[in-house]
Design a protein around this motif. Sequence first.
Motif, PDB file in Angstrom:
ATOM      1  N   UNK A 106       2.731  -2.920  -3.775  1.00  0.00           N
ATOM      2  CA  UNK A 106       1.526  -2.372  -4.759  1.00  0.00           C
ATOM      3  C   UNK A 106       2.181  -2.462  -6.167  1.00  0.00           C
ATOM      4  N   UNK A 107       3.494  -1.984  -6.366  1.00  0.00           N
ATOM      5  CA  UNK A 107       4.085  -2.073  -7.577  1.00  0.00           C
ATOM      6  C   UNK A 107       4.267  -3.425  -8.299  1.00  0.00           C
ATOM      7  N   UNK A 108       4.326  -4.549  -7.362  1.00  0.00           N
ATOM      8  CA  UNK A 108       4.588  -5.762  -7.759  1.00  0.00           C
ATOM      9  C   UNK A 108       3.153  -6.235  -8.496  1.00  0.00           C
ATOM     10  N   UNK A 109       2.005  -5.894  -7.542  1.00  0.00           N
ATOM     11  CA  UNK A 109       0.719  -6.342  -8.014  1.00  0.00           C
ATOM     12  C   UNK A 109       0.688  -5.599  -9.232  1.00  0.00           C
ATOM     13  N   UNK A 110       0.871  -4.394  -9.311  1.00  0.00           N
ATOM     14  CA  UNK A 110       0.320  -3.690 -10.676  1.00  0.00           C
ATOM     15  C   UNK A 110       0.962  -4.467 -11.974  1.00  0.00           C
ATOM     16  N   UNK A 111       2.321  -5.043 -11.908  1.00  0.00           N
ATOM     17  CA  UNK A 111       3.034  -5.400 -12.856  1.00  0.00           C
ATOM     18  C   UNK A 111       2.469  -7.040 -12.965  1.00  0.00           C
ATOM     19  N   UNK A 112       1.942  -7.851 -12.057  1.00  0.00           N
ATOM     20  CA  UNK A 112       1.356  -8.979 -12.170  1.00  0.00           C
ATOM     21  C   UNK A 112       0.121  -8.835 -12.889  1.00  0.00           C
ATOM     22  N   UNK A 113      -0.850  -7.979 -12.339  1.00  0.00           N
ATOM     23  CA  UNK A 113      -2.166  -7.855 -13.226  1.00  0.00           C
ATOM     24  C   UNK A 113      -1.754  -7.539 -14.580  1.00  0.00           C
TER      25      UNK A 113
ATOM     26  N   UNK B 161     -15.542  -2.847  -6.183  1.00  0.00           N
ATOM     27  CA  UNK B 161     -14.426  -2.845  -6.473  1.00  0.00           C
ATOM     28  C   UNK B 161     -14.152  -2.454  -7.935  1.00  0.00           C
ATOM     29  N   UNK B 162     -14.898  -3.122  -8.717  1.00  0.00           N
ATOM     30  CA  UNK B 162     -14.937  -2.989 -10.225  1.00  0.00           C
ATOM     31  C   UNK B 162     -15.117  -1.523 -10.561  1.00  0.00           C
ATOM     32  N   UNK B 163     -16.294  -1.361  -9.868  1.00  0.00           N
ATOM     33  CA  UNK B 163     -16.732   0.280 -10.074  1.00  0.00           C
ATOM     34  C   UNK B 163     -15.556   1.187  -9.749  1.00  0.00           C
ATOM     35  N   UNK B 164     -15.136   0.933  -8.612  1.00  0.00           N
ATOM     36  CA  UNK B 164     -13.827   1.843  -8.348  1.00  0.00           C
ATOM     37  C   UNK B 164     -12.950   1.847  -9.258  1.00  0.00           C
TER      38      UNK B 164
ATOM     39  N   UNK C 144     -12.236  10.372  -7.964  1.00  0.00           N
ATOM     40  CA  UNK C 144     -12.969   9.199  -7.295  1.00  0.00           C
ATOM     41  C   UNK C 144     -12.409   9.272  -5.877  1.00  0.00           C
ATOM     42  N   UNK C 145     -13.093   9.247  -4.780  1.00  0.00           N
ATOM     43  CA  UNK C 145     -12.545   9.318  -3.412  1.00  0.00           C
ATOM     44  C   UNK C 145     -13.217   7.766  -2.877  1.00  0.00           C
ATOM     45  N   UNK C 146     -12.582   6.895  -2.530  1.00  0.00           N
ATOM     46  CA  UNK C 146     -13.108   5.721  -2.097  1.00  0.00           C
ATOM     47  C   UNK C 146     -12.764   5.588  -0.503  1.00  0.00           C
ATOM     48  N   UNK C 147     -13.830   5.162   0.155  1.00  0.00           N
ATOM     49  CA  UNK C 147     -13.611   5.402   1.826  1.00  0.00           C
ATOM     50  C   UNK C 147     -14.087   3.647   2.138  1.00  0.00           C
ATOM     51  N   UNK C 148     -13.086   2.980   2.665  1.00  0.00           N
ATOM     52  CA  UNK C 148     -13.386   1.530   2.888  1.00  0.00           C
ATOM     53  C   UNK C 148     -12.736   1.132   4.134  1.00  0.00           C
ATOM     54  N   UNK C 149     -13.252   0.061   4.765  1.00  0.00           N
ATOM     55  CA  UNK C 149     -12.594  -0.316   5.908  1.00  0.00           C
ATOM     56  C   UNK C 149     -11.639  -1.392   5.623  1.00  0.00           C
ATOM     57  N   UNK C 150     -10.986  -1.941   6.986  1.00  0.00           N
ATOM     58  CA  UNK C 150     -10.035  -2.902   6.941  1.00  0.00           C
ATOM     59  C   UNK C 150     -10.368  -4.252   6.440  1.00  0.00           C
ATOM     60  N   UNK C 151      -9.760  -4.896   5.390  1.00  0.00           N
ATOM     61  CA  UNK C 151     -10.211  -5.966   4.889  1.00  0.00           C
ATOM     62  C   UNK C 151     -11.150  -5.797   3.866  1.00  0.00           C
ATOM     63  N   UNK C 152     -11.269  -4.798   3.125  1.00  0.00           N
ATOM     64  CA  UNK C 152     -12.469  -4.537   2.059  1.00  0.00           C
ATOM     65  C   UNK C 152     -11.664  -4.732   0.836  1.00  0.00           C
ATOM     66  N   UNK C 153     -10.272  -4.941   0.600  1.00  0.00           N
ATOM     67  CA  UNK C 153      -9.411  -5.039  -0.556  1.00  0.00           C
ATOM     68  C   UNK C 153      -9.211  -3.637  -1.123  1.00  0.00           C
ATOM     69  N   UNK C 154      -8.654  -2.852  -0.468  1.00  0.00           N
ATOM     70  CA  UNK C 154      -8.205  -1.371  -0.791  1.00  0.00           C
ATOM     71  C   UNK C 154      -7.052  -1.597  -1.723  1.00  0.00           C
ATOM     72  N   UNK C 155      -6.011  -2.519  -1.177  1.00  0.00           N
ATOM     73  CA  UNK C 155      -4.921  -2.409  -1.859  1.00  0.00           C
ATOM     74  C   UNK C 155      -4.965  -3.188  -3.322  1.00  0.00           C
ATOM     75  N   UNK C 156      -5.722  -4.214  -3.422  1.00  0.00           N
ATOM     76  CA  UNK C 156      -6.028  -5.100  -4.485  1.00  0.00           C
ATOM     77  C   UNK C 156      -6.905  -4.196  -5.593  1.00  0.00           C
ATOM     78  N   UNK C 157      -7.742  -3.413  -5.119  1.00  0.00           N
ATOM     79  CA  UNK C 157      -8.422  -2.536  -5.812  1.00  0.00           C
ATOM     80  C   UNK C 157      -7.603  -1.376  -6.447  1.00  0.00           C
ATOM     81  N   UNK C 158      -6.593  -0.864  -5.640  1.00  0.00           N
ATOM     82  CA  UNK C 158      -5.963   0.212  -6.119  1.00  0.00           C
ATOM     83  C   UNK C 158      -4.946  -0.354  -7.377  1.00  0.00           C
ATOM     84  N   UNK C 159      -4.347  -1.454  -6.991  1.00  0.00           N
ATOM     85  CA  UNK C 159      -3.290  -2.220  -8.086  1.00  0.00           C
ATOM     86  C   UNK C 159      -4.246  -2.229  -9.238  1.00  0.00           C
TER      87      UNK C 159
END
Length: 243
Positions: free
Chosen positions: A79-86, A17-20, A35-50
């Motif tokens: 997503x926008x809320x997560x970005x602000x929190x981070x 996730x950190x590499x992405x 960068x294209x990231x291909x990831x399955x369910x539960x892999x933390x895609x939303x968190x990584x993108x935020x």
Amino acid sequence: MLADAAKGYLDGLNSEQRKAVEHGIGAGGTIGSPLLVIAGAGSGKTNTLAHRVAHLIIKGADPRRMLLMTFSRRAASEMAQRVERIARRVLGDKAGVMTDALTWAGTFHGIGARLLREYAERIGFDPAFTIHDREDSADLLNLVRHELGYSKTESRFPAKGTCLSIYSRCVNAEAPIETVLGQHYPWCSGWASELKQLFAGYVEAKQKQNVLDYDDLLLYWAQMVSDSALDTLKQVPGVLSVS
């Protein structure tokens, strides 16, 4: 204190996730390569993108030049809320101002509708067009189906939902109806000619009523940005990169 916070806001990510998140980001929030990231369910895609969006803002990227899209309004808001929190962990109160500038964040269809309204007159649309959801679209298609007499055929004509699905697949795959029917709706193959007429009537009805359906929002957006005459679209901050 700022340095300590900056060190910690990515610590919750795993190594992939950190590499992405950090991929290709240089000084001032510049991006060296896509960068294209291909990831399955539960892999933390939303968190990584935020985290990637927040990381770009923290590094100095202009949020007005970012485009953040997802499939649902709920996900876009989250997503926008997560970005602000981070970002707030590093930027403090300034984070709110920066993330408020992230104006090009939303769903694929929402961004498409926004651009189409802004440039509607350039492509022959009334900017006050109405957007039909899937249910509205199926009802309009069914009305055309009834007007053409297909609701009273001797053998059962495909239902409105099936007709809309066939139409949508033809539009999105840019495939002829015969191919779509043969590969995905073989039980409807005998109705190819009638379906062509139905879809032509449906498109005409939409045009008369100044209506766009969900497929149109993406279709016309794609066509609009590929039109070399619309040079102003190339200047929309953070939305398009047209060579």
